[in-house]
Write a protein that holds these residues in place. Structure first.
Motif: not given
Lengths: 74, 166
Positions: A19-44
């Motif tokens: 995946i070379k470009y992350v689209d803001y409309k791709d919600l299913d993909l983006i939601k994988k990287f959010l925690n239950p509080h809707a915060r961005i998960m760390s790279r760690k």
């Protein structure tokens, strides 16, 4: 015993799936990287590469601005 | 700097995407008309459309307000759609102004993007399914052949037995 212990090497989800470009409309993909509080998960935790993490963060912020994702939840 | 150079083409032509929310008070019959007006704004002075997403009614993650003629209105739902197009970068301020002036656009996002489809589709699953199916089919063919040969063998052996008995 020490030699038998193997470390699981995590790899970046985006480079694995080419995946070379992350689209803001791709919600299913983006939601994988959010925690239950809707915060961005760390790279760690996610092992996402630095470039992809920057793209992901921008996509999440765009989705929030457009009301597709919440700024905070719970 | 590199990113900008790779995205921008010769003559200042660039691929953009306009994501928009149309207010939910608009009737569904009038939506195509509104999309056409947005298209006309975007494709003015030699722009070309690459792809588009039809507007769909969605629940917003948080309520948004829009003031039209000094009256503030709250919206919890809106029609979300998008247009991917190619145009000259000098025209962007004009496009921004025109979309800003549209009273039916609740919110919009104008970004630089790439021509290719940027939505991720899981390809791995389909490959795996195909791989799994293929060996099964081969196996079934083999078993059929085996059955056929075994039936012939049985027939032959029965014939031989009958002949020997006579």
């Amino acid at each position: 015993m020490i030699g038998q212990v193997k470390k699981m090497i995590k790899q970046c989800f985006f480079s694995q799936n080419n995946i070379k470009y992350v689209d803001y409309k791709d919600l299913d993909l983006i939601k994988k990287f959010l925690n239950p509080h809707a915060r961005i998960m760390s790279r760690k935790k996610t092992a996402v590469g630095a470039r992809s993490q920057r793209q992901l963060a921008e996509a999440i912020k765009r989705a929030r601005f457009m009301g597709l994702l919440p700024y905070l939840s719970r | 700097m590199e990113k900008v150079e790779t995205l921008e083409k010769e003559g200042g032509v660039q691929v953009y995407e306009l994501g928009y929310h149309i207010v939910s008070t608009v009737a569904e019959e009038n939506l195509p008309k509104e999309v056409e007006t947005l298209k006309a704004i975007v494709l003015k002075d030699g722009g070309s459309l690459i792809s588009l997403g039809e507007p769909k009614l969605i629940n917003l993650a948080y309520s948004m307000t829009k003031s039209v003629a000094d009256i503030k209105k709250k919206f919890n739902t809106a029609y979300f759609g998008w247009l991917k197009f190619e145009t000259k970068s000098e025209l962007m301020p004009m496009i921004k102004k025109a979309v800003d002036a549209n009273p039916l656009v609740l919110r919009y996002l104008l970004i630089k993007t790439v021509r290719e489809n940027t939505l991720y589709t899981p390809k791995l699953n389909s490959v795996k399914v195909a791989d799994k199916e293929a060996p099964k089919a081969k196996k079934s063919i083999k078993t059929d052949e085996k059955k056929a040969t075994s039936l012939e063998d049985i027939d032959k052996s029965i014939d031989e037995l009958v002949v020997s008995a006579e």
